[in-house]
Enzyme design. Structure first.
Site, PDB file in Angstrom:
ATOM      1  N   HIS A  98       0.861  -1.183   0.000  1.00 13.99           N
ATOM      2  CA  HIS A  98       0.000   0.000   0.000  1.00 13.99           C
ATOM      3  C   HIS A  98       0.899   1.236   0.000  1.00 13.99           C
ATOM      4  O   HIS A  98       1.998   1.216   0.569  1.00 13.99           O
ATOM      5  CB  HIS A  98      -0.913  -0.003   1.235  1.00 13.99           C
ATOM      6  CG  HIS A  98      -1.889   1.138   1.222  1.00 13.99           C
ATOM      7  ND1 HIS A  98      -1.561   2.376   1.717  1.00 13.99           N
ATOM      8  CD2 HIS A  98      -3.147   1.242   0.740  1.00 13.99           C
ATOM      9  CE1 HIS A  98      -2.598   3.186   1.540  1.00 13.99           C
ATOM     10  NE2 HIS A  98      -3.571   2.529   0.950  1.00 13.99           N
ATOM     11  N   GLU A 170      -3.579   2.470  -7.361  1.00 15.79           N
ATOM     12  CA  GLU A 170      -3.952   3.566  -6.471  1.00 15.79           C
ATOM     13  C   GLU A 170      -2.931   4.693  -6.613  1.00 15.79           C
ATOM     14  O   GLU A 170      -1.863   4.648  -5.977  1.00 15.79           O
ATOM     15  CB  GLU A 170      -3.970   3.086  -5.020  1.00 15.79           C
ATOM     16  CG  GLU A 170      -4.924   1.957  -4.756  1.00 15.79           C
ATOM     17  CD  GLU A 170      -5.271   1.855  -3.279  1.00 15.79           C
ATOM     18  OE1 GLU A 170      -6.411   2.165  -2.920  1.00 15.79           O
ATOM     19  OE2 GLU A 170      -4.393   1.505  -2.479  1.00 15.79           O
TER      20      GLU A 170
HETATM   21  P1  PGA Z   1      -9.207   6.597   0.310  1.00 15.70           P
HETATM   22  O1  PGA Z   1      -8.125   5.459   0.608  1.00 15.70           O
HETATM   23  O2  PGA Z   1     -10.365   5.933  -0.375  1.00 15.70           O
HETATM   24  O3  PGA Z   1      -9.576   7.115   1.665  1.00 15.70           O
HETATM   25  O4  PGA Z   1      -8.554   7.609  -0.556  1.00 15.70           O
HETATM   26  C1  PGA Z   1      -7.779   4.560  -0.397  1.00 15.70           C
HETATM   27  C2  PGA Z   1      -6.632   3.691   0.043  1.00 15.70           C
HETATM   28  O5  PGA Z   1      -5.776   4.119   0.801  1.00 15.70           O
HETATM   29  O6  PGA Z   1      -6.574   2.526  -0.383  1.00 15.70           O
END
Ligand code: PGA
Length: 266
Positions: A98, A170
């Site tokens: 992540h 992401e």
């Molecule tokens: P968020 O987090 O939806 O609050 O932007 C996404 C993540 O960290 O996977």
């Protein structure tokens, strides 16, 4: 490509403790009871909540994941959690790389790779997170970054079977309270790029690619309709069971429609 179910989940980060996590899961379980067979829901709570959460969910359709793990199965690694420990709790999924692990805890692609190989060898499904920072975007090296994260992260992975690996795209600049949601067209291009790399690595395997980064009730549909977006990975907008349930209900029919159209084209 054919998928059976929409894949949609949340990472609770360092927010809910044991009792909050259990309350949240109880509500989510009750709220989604009538649709749970049509969708693959997963929740990734803190380590300390995993045991109770696992007992609470038992054979229920909501899957549980861990936010991280060490690649060794045991050893002198104070403060770390091994894949064997996760398996003992009945955990199926483990989040690897992540952006907060990469940015705040300085994890490298080589470390993510060791974790991926270890998770697979222990029968866990790794959820490999990839994504570029604002700076990398401004240098125009987004595809290079994604390709590096995937090539190193998945180095040495062979004989993968379906549903043994998930990938989440992401973009770092889109995550969290200070994040800016990405434009759907931008996400579409990145997912196509990630798909091309995965297809080269694993030509016969259909690896789900999830989108994450400030996904909310308003924009979820824009993302889920995109080609190569097989699911959503959500933070803040899923941390209340009611809101998460609403988001799932909003996206599920749209996704099912997309699947149906894709099947007709095939
Ligand atoms: P968020 O987090 O939806 O609050 O932007 C996404 C993540 O960290 O996977």
């Amino acid at each position: 490509m054919m998928r059976n179910k929409l894949l949609i989940g949340t990472n609770l980060k360092m927010y809910k403790g044991v009792s909050d996590t259990c309350q949240y899961l109880e509500s989510l379980k009750a709220l989604t009871a009538d649709i749970v067979d049509q969708v693959s829901i997963f929740v990734i709570p803190s380590y300390v909540a995993l045991d109770q959460a696992s007992k609470l969910l038992q054979s229920q359709a909501i899957m549980l994941g861990a936010q991280n793990m060490h690649h060794e199965q045991a050893g002198q690694y104070t403060g770390e959690i091994s894949p064997v420990m996760l398996k003992e709790l009945g955990i199926k999924v483990v989040e690897i790389g992540h952006s907060e692990r990469r940015q705040i805890f300085n994890e490298t692609d080589e470390e993510e790779n060791a974790k991926i190989l270890s998770a697979l060898s222990h029968g866990l499904t790794p959820l490999l997170c990839v994504g570029e920072t604002t700076q990398q975007k401004s240098f125009g090296i987004v595809d290079e970054v994604l390709s590096t994260q995937l090539k190193i992260g998945l180095h040495g992975v062979s004989e993968l079977s379906s549903n043994q690996l998930w990938v989440a795209y992401e973009p770092v600049w889109a995550i969290g309270v200070n994040g800016t949601p990405a434009e759907p067209n931008y996400v579409k291009e990145r997912h196509a790029f990630i798909r091309s790399i995965l297809n080269r690595f694993f030509p016969n395997i259909d690896i789900p690619i999830l989108y994450g980064g400030s996904v909310n009730q308003e924009n979820a549909i824009d993302f889920i309709t995109l080609p190569n977006v097989d699911g959503l990975f959500i933070g803040r907008s899923a941390w209340e069971a009611e809101k998460f349930d609403q988001l799932i209900r909003k996206t599920l029919p749209i996704w099912q429609e997309k699947e149906k159209n894709d099947a007709e084209v095939r």
